[in-house]
Write a protein that holds these residues in place. Structure first.
Motif, mmCIF file in Angstrom:
data_model
loop_
_atom_site.group_PDB
_atom_site.id
_atom_site.type_symbol
_atom_site.label_atom_id
_atom_site.label_comp_id
_atom_site.label_asym_id
_atom_site.label_seq_id
_atom_site.Cartn_x
_atom_site.Cartn_y
_atom_site.Cartn_z
ATOM 1 N N LEU A 44 0.843 -1.021 -0.140
ATOM 2 C CA LEU A 44 -0.055 0.098 0.015
ATOM 3 C C LEU A 44 0.979 1.111 -0.029
ATOM 4 O O LEU A 44 0.432 2.305 -0.505
ATOM 5 N N GLU A 45 1.932 1.102 0.632
ATOM 6 C CA GLU A 45 2.895 2.159 0.550
ATOM 7 C C GLU A 45 3.928 2.225 -0.605
ATOM 8 O O GLU A 45 4.461 2.826 -1.300
ATOM 9 N N ALA A 46 4.525 0.775 -0.749
ATOM 10 C CA ALA A 46 5.917 0.582 -1.497
ATOM 11 C C ALA A 46 5.246 0.625 -2.822
ATOM 12 O O ALA A 46 6.228 1.122 -3.610
ATOM 13 N N GLN A 105 -4.861 0.882 -7.316
ATOM 14 C CA GLN A 105 -5.913 -0.171 -7.543
ATOM 15 C C GLN A 105 -6.655 -0.605 -6.428
ATOM 16 O O GLN A 105 -7.794 -1.044 -6.578
ATOM 17 N N PHE A 106 -6.087 -0.689 -5.209
ATOM 18 C CA PHE A 106 -6.674 -1.137 -4.019
ATOM 19 C C PHE A 106 -7.776 -0.370 -3.831
ATOM 20 O O PHE A 106 -9.393 -0.281 -3.364
ATOM 21 N N LEU A 107 -7.731 1.314 -3.638
ATOM 22 C CA LEU A 107 -8.554 2.181 -3.695
ATOM 23 C C LEU A 107 -9.668 2.081 -4.770
ATOM 24 O O LEU A 107 -11.070 2.438 -4.069
ATOM 25 N N PHE A 108 -9.381 2.032 -6.102
ATOM 26 C CA PHE A 108 -10.497 1.818 -6.829
ATOM 27 C C PHE A 108 -11.587 0.675 -6.633
ATOM 28 O O PHE A 108 -12.620 0.772 -6.695
ATOM 29 N N ARG A 109 -10.736 -0.512 -6.569
ATOM 30 C CA ARG A 109 -11.403 -1.838 -6.132
ATOM 31 C C ARG A 109 -12.543 -1.615 -4.981
ATOM 32 O O ARG A 109 -13.599 -2.318 -5.173
ATOM 33 N N HIS A 110 -12.016 -1.154 -4.011
ATOM 34 C CA HIS A 110 -12.964 -1.216 -2.810
ATOM 35 C C HIS A 110 -13.631 0.407 -2.691
ATOM 36 O O HIS A 110 -14.210 0.655 -1.654
ATOM 37 N N LYS A 111 -13.845 1.130 -4.023
ATOM 38 C CA LYS A 111 -14.743 2.287 -4.079
ATOM 39 C C LYS A 111 -14.350 3.338 -3.058
ATOM 40 O O LYS A 111 -15.388 4.132 -2.404
ATOM 41 N N THR A 161 -10.587 8.948 -4.259
ATOM 42 C CA THR A 161 -9.191 9.244 -4.417
ATOM 43 C C THR A 161 -9.174 10.157 -5.948
ATOM 44 O O THR A 161 -10.253 10.055 -6.404
ATOM 45 N N ALA A 162 -8.153 10.428 -6.265
ATOM 46 C CA ALA A 162 -7.888 11.174 -7.578
ATOM 47 C C ALA A 162 -7.830 10.219 -8.635
ATOM 48 O O ALA A 162 -7.432 9.116 -8.545
ATOM 49 N N ALA A 163 -8.461 10.506 -9.913
ATOM 50 C CA ALA A 163 -8.160 9.892 -11.101
ATOM 51 C C ALA A 163 -6.425 9.862 -11.391
ATOM 52 O O ALA A 163 -5.892 10.718 -11.087
ATOM 53 N N VAL A 164 -6.415 8.628 -12.110
ATOM 54 C CA VAL A 164 -4.808 8.592 -12.320
ATOM 55 C C VAL A 164 -4.613 7.681 -13.736
ATOM 56 O O VAL A 164 -5.342 7.075 -14.321
ATOM 57 N N THR A 165 -3.474 7.977 -14.417
ATOM 58 C CA THR A 165 -2.928 7.412 -15.443
ATOM 59 C C THR A 165 -1.599 6.852 -14.978
ATOM 60 O O THR A 165 -0.736 7.618 -14.694
ATOM 61 N N VAL A 166 -1.304 5.748 -15.432
ATOM 62 C CA VAL A 166 -0.153 5.055 -15.034
ATOM 63 C C VAL A 166 0.791 4.846 -16.252
ATOM 64 O O VAL A 166 0.115 4.295 -17.101
ATOM 65 N N GLY A 193 -11.284 -3.670 3.195
ATOM 66 C CA GLY A 193 -10.769 -4.170 1.899
ATOM 67 C C GLY A 193 -9.561 -4.930 2.302
ATOM 68 O O GLY A 193 -9.192 -5.660 1.571
ATOM 69 N N LEU A 194 -8.585 -4.694 3.369
ATOM 70 C CA LEU A 194 -7.577 -5.395 3.646
ATOM 71 C C LEU A 194 -7.875 -6.888 3.906
ATOM 72 O O LEU A 194 -7.240 -7.853 3.263
ATOM 73 N N ARG A 195 -8.969 -6.905 4.796
ATOM 74 C CA ARG A 195 -9.306 -8.072 5.068
ATOM 75 C C ARG A 195 -10.066 -8.885 4.153
ATOM 76 O O ARG A 195 -9.965 -10.134 3.570
ATOM 77 N N HIS A 196 -10.617 -8.250 3.097
ATOM 78 C CA HIS A 196 -11.335 -8.893 1.845
ATOM 79 C C HIS A 196 -10.316 -9.322 0.899
ATOM 80 O O HIS A 196 -10.194 -10.479 0.288
ATOM 81 N N ASP A 197 -8.957 -8.609 0.712
ATOM 82 C CA ASP A 197 -8.024 -8.927 -0.095
ATOM 83 C C ASP A 197 -6.967 -9.963 0.701
ATOM 84 O O ASP A 197 -5.973 -10.322 -0.214
#
Length: 417
Positions: A99-101, A108-114, A117-122, A253-257
């Motif tokens: 989550l930090e590294a 991806q975690f933030l989007f997955r669990h709704k 956060t800000a929109a992003v392009t990688v 989300g952490l527990r779910h994943d």
């Protein structure tokens, strides 16, 4: 109780002092530590994670506290190795510390669990980055991996963006890694810290830090030039919204994943007109926010962390002051582009009514303190009111000097005017 704290900076100095003040006088050890930390904790003769964990096992260490993020993701991961050795560790497993590294992993975690956060392009190349920016400024650029708090740039124009893109994608200042081109959010920032134990959590005192080197938020980003902390920093209803929309969904989300988490989790938030949104996660206490928050915590922090590392959330063991705490950083000449070592520090003995945490110092053969890094010292003072805490912190900081010293005199003032 035998406790080992992993890390060497001002955050770890604050954690070690807070643990030392816990009832029961725990026996403290550190790795790698610093000259200041060694005045409170004993050093450990280890040369890496595996030998460190082996030493902990051989010496019956009851609790390992992860202060510095790099050890959580290095090799097999500090918490993973501790678990294999049967040593309770207050810090997340390697897979959870992504989550930090990895900022891409976090997005991806933030989007997955709704989670807001800000929109992003990688992107992988400078050409892809330019296309993603598409002439829209300001823009936020983030190196994907760990960069000691310096891998993020808020670029107001094309020139500043091109400079950062060159550093990250051409010169590889932070090593190999992708780049995130992110929507620029607006609004005040706030740092929220939670002690997470499996599917439970306890929110600590909120804080706000000051990232840029110059007063008025001018100049380049740093690891942090100061912080202010208080339970009154944000409205209680806003904190309830943050807990409901951000903290709780993150823990679930952490527990779910299937990502094991026992330790501190930092939420860097932007309070936008549309509501609070996550800027970043840190899988440990923030720095210098930790130095501001720790003096507001009382009770049995050592017992709280040990219980948490064993899977029990025990909020009854600690208490939080309702007052204010202000932390002012003194940085060395050249920071943040470089740092200067060997400058003699004067005035530490004159500081009264404030705490001084050492971040980048060392002791000379004569017993004097000198600079040994970018951020050198954190001077922290508290009071019932913010104004009084500001006055005490800056007055105490005025007493400490060294050649080339840099500080901000608007810490605790800016954002509140």
């Amino acid at each position: 109780m035998k406790i080992l704290v992993v890390g060497k900076g001002g955050r770890e100095h604050a954690l070690v002092r807070a643990l030392a003040e816990s009832p029961g006088a725990p026996e403290l050890f550190c790795f790698p530590g610093s000259d200041a930390i060694l005045e409170i904790a004993r050093p450990v003769p280890a040369d890496g994670l595996e030998s460190l964990v082996g030493w902990m096992k051989a010496n019956a260490i009851d609790l390992c506290v992860a202060g510095e993020e790099s050890y959580l993701v290095k090799n097999e991961g500090l918490a993973n190795l501790c678990e294999q050795a049967g040593i309770p560790c207050w810090g997340p497993h390697k897979q959870s510390a992504q989550l930090e590294a990895s900022k891409e992993f976090a997005k991806q975690f933030l989007f997955r669990h709704k989670i807001p956060t800000a929109a992003v392009t990688v992107v992988d190349t400078i050409e892809e980055a330019r296309a993603a920016i598409n002439g829209v400024y300001p823009t936020v650029l983030k190196f994907d991996g760990l960069a000691a708090g310096k891998g993020v740039a808020v670029c107001p124009d094309e020139a500043s963006a091109e400079e950062f893109l060159k550093e990250v994608l051409v010169e590889r200042r932070f090593g190999e890694g992708r780049l995130l081109v992110e929507e620029c959010l607006t609004g005040p920032e706030v740092s929220i810290f939670a002690a997470v134990v499996d599917d439970g959590f306890l929110i600590f005192t909120p804080a706000r830090d000051y990232k840029r080197i110059g007063e008025g938020d001018a100049g380049p980003n740093t690891g942090g030039m100061g912080a202010v902390a208080s339970r009154r920093l944000i409205d209680v209803h806003l904190l309830e919204t943050i807990e409901r929309d951000i903290v709780s969904p993150t823990v679930l989300g952490l527990r779910h994943d299937g990502l094991p988490y026992r330790g501190f989790l930092y939420f860097g938030l932007m309070l936008t007109p549309q509501g609070p949104k996550v800027i970043e996660y840190n899988c440990r206490f923030g720095d210098p926010e930790c130095q501001a928050v720790m003096p507001l915590v009382s009770g049995d922090l050592a017992g709280f962390c040990l219980a948490g590392a064993k899977g029990e959330l025990a909020p009854e063991l600690i208490r939080f002051s309702e007052g204010w705490s202000v932390c002012v950083i003194l940085a060395s000449a050249g920071y943040p582009e470089s740092s200067h070592s060997g400058d003699r520090i004067s005035g530490l003995d004159f500081v009264d009514g404030a705490r001084v945490y050492h971040a980048g110092t060392r002791k000379t053969c004569e017993g004097d303190w000198e600079t040994n890094g970018g951020r050198v010292l954190a001077v922290v003072a508290g009071a019932e009111s913010r104004e009084e805490a500001v006055s005490r912190a800056h007055a105490a900081t005025d007493l400490v000097t060294f050649p080339g010293s840099q500080r901000r005199r608007d810490i605790g003032i800016m954002h509140f005017e």
